[in-house]
Design an enzyme around this catalytic site. Structure first.
Site, short mmCIF file in Angstrom:
data_model
loop_
_atom_site.label_atom_id
_atom_site.label_comp_id
_atom_site.label_asym_id
_atom_site.label_seq_id
_atom_site.Cartn_x
_atom_site.Cartn_y
_atom_site.Cartn_z
CB ILE A 10 -61.34 5.27 37.17
CG1 ILE A 10 -62.69 5.03 36.48
CG2 ILE A 10 -60.48 6.29 36.40
CD1 ILE A 10 -62.61 4.37 35.11
CB THR A 116 -67.63 11.65 35.83
OG1 THR A 116 -66.87 10.74 35.06
CG2 THR A 116 -68.64 12.37 34.96
NE ARG A 149 -62.48 11.76 26.10
CZ ARG A 149 -61.87 12.63 25.30
NH1 ARG A 149 -60.68 12.35 24.82
NH2 ARG A 149 -62.46 13.74 24.95
CE LYS A 201 -66.70 10.57 31.89
NZ LYS A 201 -65.96 9.37 31.60
CG HIS A 239 -76.67 6.29 4.80
ND1 HIS A 239 -75.81 7.28 5.20
CD2 HIS A 239 -77.53 6.87 3.91
CE1 HIS A 239 -76.12 8.41 4.58
NE2 HIS A 239 -77.17 8.19 3.80
NE ARG A 241 -73.88 11.81 4.82
CZ ARG A 241 -73.51 11.40 3.60
NH1 ARG A 241 -72.24 11.16 3.34
NH2 ARG A 241 -74.40 11.25 2.64
CB CYS A 255 -70.21 6.03 32.98
SG CYS A 255 -68.96 5.10 33.85
CE1 TYR A 314 -70.38 -1.80 33.81
CE2 TYR A 314 -71.51 -0.84 31.93
CZ TYR A 314 -70.36 -1.04 32.65
OH TYR A 314 -69.18 -0.48 32.22
NE ARG A 322 -69.79 0.68 39.57
CZ ARG A 322 -68.78 1.51 39.38
NH1 ARG A 322 -68.60 2.53 40.17
NH2 ARG A 322 -67.94 1.32 38.38
N1 SAJ Z 1 -75.34 -0.55 25.57
C1 SAJ Z 1 -76.41 -0.91 24.77
N2 SAJ Z 1 -76.27 -0.83 23.42
C2 SAJ Z 1 -75.11 -0.44 22.83
C3 SAJ Z 1 -74.02 -0.08 23.64
C4 SAJ Z 1 -74.15 -0.15 25.02
O1 SAJ Z 1 -77.49 -1.26 25.27
O2 SAJ Z 1 -75.04 -0.42 21.60
C5 SAJ Z 1 -75.45 -0.62 27.05
C6 SAJ Z 1 -74.47 -1.58 27.70
O3 SAJ Z 1 -74.95 -2.89 27.67
C7 SAJ Z 1 -74.36 -1.02 29.10
C8 SAJ Z 1 -74.49 0.49 28.86
O4 SAJ Z 1 -75.09 0.64 27.59
O5 SAJ Z 1 -75.45 -1.44 29.91
C9 SAJ Z 1 -73.18 1.25 28.91
O6 SAJ Z 1 -72.15 0.50 28.31
P1 SAJ Z 1 -71.04 1.11 27.35
O7 SAJ Z 1 -70.18 -0.01 26.92
O8 SAJ Z 1 -71.66 1.91 26.27
O9 SAJ Z 1 -70.26 2.18 28.26
P2 SAJ Z 1 -69.66 2.13 29.75
O10 SAJ Z 1 -70.67 2.66 30.70
O11 SAJ Z 1 -69.07 0.81 30.07
O12 SAJ Z 1 -68.46 3.20 29.59
C10 SAJ Z 1 -68.77 4.53 29.20
C11 SAJ Z 1 -67.85 4.95 28.02
N3 SAJ Z 1 -68.34 6.19 27.44
C12 SAJ Z 1 -68.55 6.34 26.12
O13 SAJ Z 1 -68.42 5.45 25.33
C13 SAJ Z 1 -68.94 7.70 25.65
C14 SAJ Z 1 -66.41 5.08 28.51
O14 SAJ Z 1 -65.59 5.57 27.47
C15 SAJ Z 1 -66.34 6.03 29.71
O15 SAJ Z 1 -65.02 6.14 30.22
C16 SAJ Z 1 -67.23 5.44 30.80
O16 SAJ Z 1 -68.57 5.40 30.31
C17 SAJ Z 1 -67.12 6.33 32.04
O17 SAJ Z 1 -66.43 5.95 33.01
O18 SAJ Z 1 -67.65 7.45 32.03
#
Ligand code: SAJ
Length: 407
Positions: A10, A116, A149, A201, A239, A241, A255, A314, A322
């Protein structure tokens, strides 16, 4: 002048972004090797657009140092891990950065915490050390919390386009900080109080964790009763919603897999859905192992050494390992499957991190019968024809080949 403290995933893009938009920046990190790499003109991780941003920041005069500087504003972007036992935040890195800043800052400088933190952390850990040192908060120093974010994989774009939050004690200081971020940020910048910024956050990442957990739970339910979870999600999402996320082998990253624990640890007995979601997401690597065992049996594959895990990071197209689900799975693998060591490959991990790691897709594939896609990197999407004669477990649903197994 701004001193950005902590030049990781970051802090570095933030420092570069500021420097390339006319702000005088000095980037500080206690890791001397990292500073030397940056001083030699090399970036320290891969990210779309980062290389170009780095060049622009150099042209903008960015400096890198392993010591703190006397500046008008500090942006602290150091890691905030959690204590695995108590599930509470470990604010040690933030605290030591603040202590260092106190040694060099001048009267009236602004301390922005971007890391965070769980709700109340700034009140509990940051304010007391300033007061103890005789700083009059609001006069000698101003505190702000401006949580980041941006999403790994699309950081440069999101730094510019995402909305931001600025938590502060004094609105005029919030406005000052807003001006600095507005040098590059085209999103809306909202000003609020510090505790609301802290909570927001953590809530954002918890929201996503719960939604992923829902998708993962559906995958388990569907597997238990022989239904196709992807077909169901695809149709349900028509759908207006409903917007179900994708199941996967677990939730990694520094995160989403960490922040919800802050709420579980700080609000025992209240964070119930949050805790359940964490448990479901943490159970996914073991669920994948069970799938591997079943598929091996079905296909007469007897030895784990004939199994290859594709992906160590990841998530897709990043080099960050991580809390990676693959690492979590390797940890519990021995408990479930006998017969040697699984093989592992990830195009983004070029140094040896685990046993039996390969550095070339073709030699990896040549040595395995069952390929488990743990991460949907573009590389495997572009080369899926090479999987045609393999048994494939695709935990990310990215492969269009016929006969592929899913979660
Ligand atoms: N994942 C799934 N299924 C999904 C989406 C993600 O299994 O449909 C998994 C991913 O493979 C991964 C984990 O979840 O292992 C997290 O990945 P991610 O792409 O959802 O998010 P991060 O951790 O890379 O980044 C998040 C983001 N937060 C949100 O979307 C609310 C980002 O905006 C933040 O800045 C970041 O955390 C942070 O630094 O806090």
């Amino acid at each position: 002048m701004v001193n950005v403290i902590g030049l990781g995933y970051i802090g570095l893009p933030t420092a570069l972004m500021l420097a390339s938009h006319g702000v005088e920046v000095i980037g500080t990190d206690y890791n001397k090797e990292l500073i030397q790499t940056l001083q030699h003109g090399k970036i320290t991780f891969k990210e779309d657009g980062l290389e170009q941003l780095f060049q622009e920041a150099i042209e903008g005069g960015i400096q890198f140092s392993d010591t703190y500087a006397e500046t008008d504003m500090y942006i602290v972007s150091v890691p905030t891990p959690y204590d695995k036992k108590s599930k509470k935040i470990d604010a040690e890195f933030v605290v030591s950065a603040v202590k260092e800043i106190m040694n060099v800052c001048h009267k009236g400088s602004i301390l922005v915490i971007e890391s965070t933190v769980s709700p109340g952390t700034i009140g509990k850990y940051v304010r007391p050390i300033l007061v103890e040192k005789g700083f009059n908060i609001g006069e000698d120093i101003h505190i702000v919390h401006a949580p980041e974010r941006i999403i790994p994989g699309n950081m440069v774009y999101e730094l510019i386009h995402n909305n931001r939050t600025i938590g502060c004690d004094e609105p005029e200081i919030g406005e000052k900080v807003k001006k600095v971020y507005a040098s590059f940020c085209r999103g809306e910048i909202l000003i609020t109080d510090i505790r609301s910024a802290e909570m927001t956050k953590v809530v954002e990442n918890t929201f996503r964790d719960i939604n992923i957990a829902f998708a993962n739970e559906l995958a388990k339910i569907c597997r238990s009763d022989n239904m196709d979870v992807y077909e169901i999600i695809k149709i349900a999402n028509k759908h207006p919603r409903v917007n179900i996320l994708m199941p996967g082998p677990g939730v990694g990253g520094h995160c989403i897999s960490v922040d919800p624990w802050f709420l579980v640890g700080d609000y025992p007995g209240l964070a119930n859905i949050i805790l359940a979601a964490r448990k479901i997401n943490d159970s996914m690597p073991e669920f994948v192992l069970e799938r591997i065992a079943d598929i091996m049996k079905e296909n007469g594959i007897k030895r784990v050494s004939e199994v290859g895990l594709y992906g160590l990071t990841y998530k897709e197209n990043v080099d960050d390992m991580r809390e990676s689900p693959t690492l979590q799975m390797l940890d519990c693998m021995e408990r479930h499957l006998a017969g040697g060591l699984v093989k592992v490959y990830d195009p983004y991990i070029t140094v040896d991190m685990v046993n039996n790691q390969y550095h070339d897709l073709d030699s990896f594939l040549a040595d395995v019968k069952l390929v488990v896609i743990m991460v949907g990197h573009d590389e495997i999407k572009d080369n899926e024809n090479k999987l045609a004669d393999k048994v494939v477990l695709d935990t990310r649903c990215i492969c269009s080949l016929h006969g592929v197994y899913h979660l």
